[in-house]
Design a protein around this motif. Structure first.
Motif, PDB file in Angstrom:
ATOM      1  N   HIS A  64       0.701  -1.370   0.057  1.00  0.00           N
ATOM      2  CA  HIS A  64      -0.178  -0.174   0.161  1.00  0.00           C
ATOM      3  C   HIS A  64       0.711   1.264   0.001  1.00  0.00           C
ATOM      4  O   HIS A  64       0.385   2.439  -0.498  1.00  0.00           O
ATOM      5  N   THR A 139      -8.654  -3.807  -0.823  1.00  0.00           N
ATOM      6  CA  THR A 139      -7.998  -3.093   0.236  1.00  0.00           C
ATOM      7  C   THR A 139      -7.336  -1.924   0.105  1.00  0.00           C
ATOM      8  O   THR A 139      -7.172  -1.046   1.089  1.00  0.00           O
ATOM      9  N   THR A 514      -5.494  -6.950   6.351  1.00  0.00           N
ATOM     10  CA  THR A 514      -5.966  -5.649   5.441  1.00  0.00           C
ATOM     11  C   THR A 514      -7.391  -5.885   5.431  1.00  0.00           C
ATOM     12  O   THR A 514      -8.156  -4.737   5.118  1.00  0.00           O
TER      13      THR A 514
END
Length: 571
Positions: A64, A139, A514
């Motif tokens: 991420h 996510t 997540t």
């Protein structure tokens, strides 16, 4: 999404149907003529798939922190030449729930197949992604939303499907020159804007591909209304492809390929179908279903009405609803409007009875969250709130009903609860409610949560929730926290090794973190502590490396966490 293989047909069989489009050049031309930037509308869910072209990282739990840089660069480059407006899907529309169920059942089967490959260790990570396309995770949607807010306005759709609201917006705003998305439904809508491929967009040159809607109409010799009929007969989100496949076989035989199918359907529409609307619906029902039951006629009507842009977007009159909509309290807004909440599983193996019951754990959290919202609602007592969920390996996704759990504390007017800066006197209650939703473990009960550094605040709450519900072990929580620390202080090694084989437990833990992250985030939203949220910045590849290195060295992990140890309330 949309009409199966219609975009493939455009790419391969429609002259000038799939052409180069320079966003930079077109925006410059517009500015030269009108002395202002044009608008490009972006389907946020279309952006989700861009980083999933490398599914290896997704199976590791996502990267991420890298996604953040990726999307920021993309939106920055676009914003140099145009204004950006983003649209995001709201709750699943009721008429599309069956379609959602079928998709989620298929995704669960896909995930179980991948889980089996990981358990059996007979395929490497690279071989898994080459053998089967992993179900896409969302996510990192919070990352995309966070970046999008920097560069433009975000609208969450609640009146109709996202594609319809995008098309309506584009038609009503003459500055809109294009829609950037990945949904063949945009080929059917009317309007002077262009439909651009989000997948083919080069981030540096800003050159992409246009699906030329005019070329499609000219090639098939269909008008706008006839293209809507093509969507129904071709199979869309309401009339399944499997339901129209017999018709296709009847028209083109076993050569049921798109280059034969769409011209044959076009000829049928022009020559064999009645023009009057109700006669058309009945004829389609007889052709596809050999049945004119009212439920079938209603489905066909809804399918034909999908592309009707003559609707008004719902404007909330209630001040609370307006506040929630304008300030992106999307969960709060959906609950106030009694919209069904859907829970997805993906990589959680319901065959293993020893695993904690994820359905019970997550719905308990949800029931407390909606209990805060509905506490002062006189009609909420005894309410059964609808959710879409899967409760066991052998059951399909379905509709279930859960009762809100109301907090033991009195709740002030919700507009006061949500506006922390304006009503700071409610802060003690806000944090008490937050602890209550998460289970209020012994260490957390008397701990001042405000002392937790904000860039670790939500991470630690998620870890507390996971450990106390026996979803992960405390050493695994420490390793997740150590991963996030490395990301926060920018010490992620550049030479991280991809695991040859995915370790089943590491895969399971990274997915759970997540997955639960967004669910715990809702507790911040409903308690008026949304400003304490942070965007997920978990690096799954780093976590896999740290897990293998330090799992049997808990003391070393504790040393590396250093001053964060005092906040590890899950131990």
């Amino acid at each position: 999404m949309g009409i199966r293989q219609l975009q493939t047909y455009m790419q391969k069989h429609v002259p000038n149907g799939y052409i180069d489009y320079s966003i930079m050049d077109e925006c410059k031309q517009y500015f030269k003529k009108h002395y202002e930037k044009p608008i490009i509308v972006v389907d946020l869910m279309g952006l989700v798939s861009l980083v999933l072209e490398n599914p290896i990282f997704s199976l590791c739990g996502g990267r991420h922190n890298i996604y953040m840089v990726y999307y920021d660069n993309l939106m920055h480059n676009l914003s140099l030449y145009c204004e950006l407006v983003f649209f995001l899907d709201g709750p699943v529309q009721m008429q599309k729930f069956d379609t959602w169920v079928n998709r989620q059942n298929d995704r669960y089967k896909n995930c179980i197949q991948i889980i089996d490959f990981i358990y059996e260790r007979n395929l490497t990570l690279n071989e898994i992604v080459n053998c089967v396309r992993p179900a896409s995770l969302t996510t990192h949607l919070s990352v995309i939303k966070h970046i999008a807010k920097k560069y433009g306005q975000i609208y969450t759709t609640v009146t109709k499907e996202c594609d319809a609201e995008i098309a309506r917006y584009a038609c009503l705003n003459p500055r809109v020159i294009a829609v950037l998305a990945d949904d063949s439904d945009f080929l059917i809508f009317t309007g002077n804007w262009k439909y651009l491929s989000i997948k083919q967009l080069d981030h540096n040159t800003l050159i992409t591909k246009e699906y030329n809607r005019r070329a499609l109409r000219e090639h098939l010799q269909l008008n706008d209304l006839e293209l809507v009929i093509l969507s129904t007969l071709g199979g869309n989100d309401l009339i399944k492809f499997e339901e129209v496949e017999k018709l296709h076989m009847k028209l083109v035989g076993k050569r049921n390929l798109c280059q034969f199918r769409f011209p044959a359907l076009a000829q049928m529409i022009k020559n064999d179908l009645p023009k009057r609307h109700w006669d058309l619906i009945i004829t389609i029902a007889r052709i596809i279903f050999q049945n004119t039951h009212s439920s079938i006629l209603q489905r066909i009507h809804e399918s034909l009405d999908m592309f009707n842009l003559n609707f008004a977007v719902k404007e909330p009159m209630d001040p609370l609803l307006k506040f929630c909509r304008d300030n992106h309290y999307d969960f709060f807004y959906s609950i106030l409007n009694k919209m069904k909440k859907n829970f997805t599983l993906l990589y959680y193996d319901l065959r293993i009875k020893e695993l904690p019951n994820l359905y019970k754990i997550t719905t308990l959290l949800f029931r407390k969250q909606i209990g805060i919202i509905l506490k002062n609602d006189v009609n909420a007592k005894g309410m059964k709130y609808p959710i879409g969920a899967k409760t066991s390996h052998y059951n399909s996704y379905d509709t279930y009903f859960v009762e809100p759990i109301f907090p033991p504390k009195e709740i002030p007017p919700l507009l006061e609860l949500l506006q922390r800066q304006k009503y700071p006197a409610h802060d003690r209650l806000r944090f008490e409610l937050l602890k209550w939703t998460l289970g209020n473990n012994k260490k957390m009960k008397n701990f001042d949560l405000e002392t937790i550094p904000q860039n670790y605040f939500l991470d630690i709450l998620v870890l507390i929730f996971l450990v106390q519900n026996k979803l992960i072990e405390s050493i695994e929580a420490d390793l997740i926290l150590l991963t996030i620390k490395h990301v926060n202080i920018n010490t992620v090694p550049e030479d991280l090794q991809l695991p040859e084989y995915l370790d089943p437990r590491t895969f399971h833990v990274s997915f759970l973190f997540t997955k639960i992250y967004g669910m715990v985030h809702r507790s911040l939203e409903v308690t008026g502590l949304k400003m304490l949220k942070k965007v997920i910045n978990f690096d799954g590849l780093l976590f896999h490396n740290l897990y293998q290195k330090y799992l049997v060295k808990p003391f070393k992990v504790s040393q590396l966490l250093n001053d964060l140890n005092e906040y590890c309330l899950y131990r």
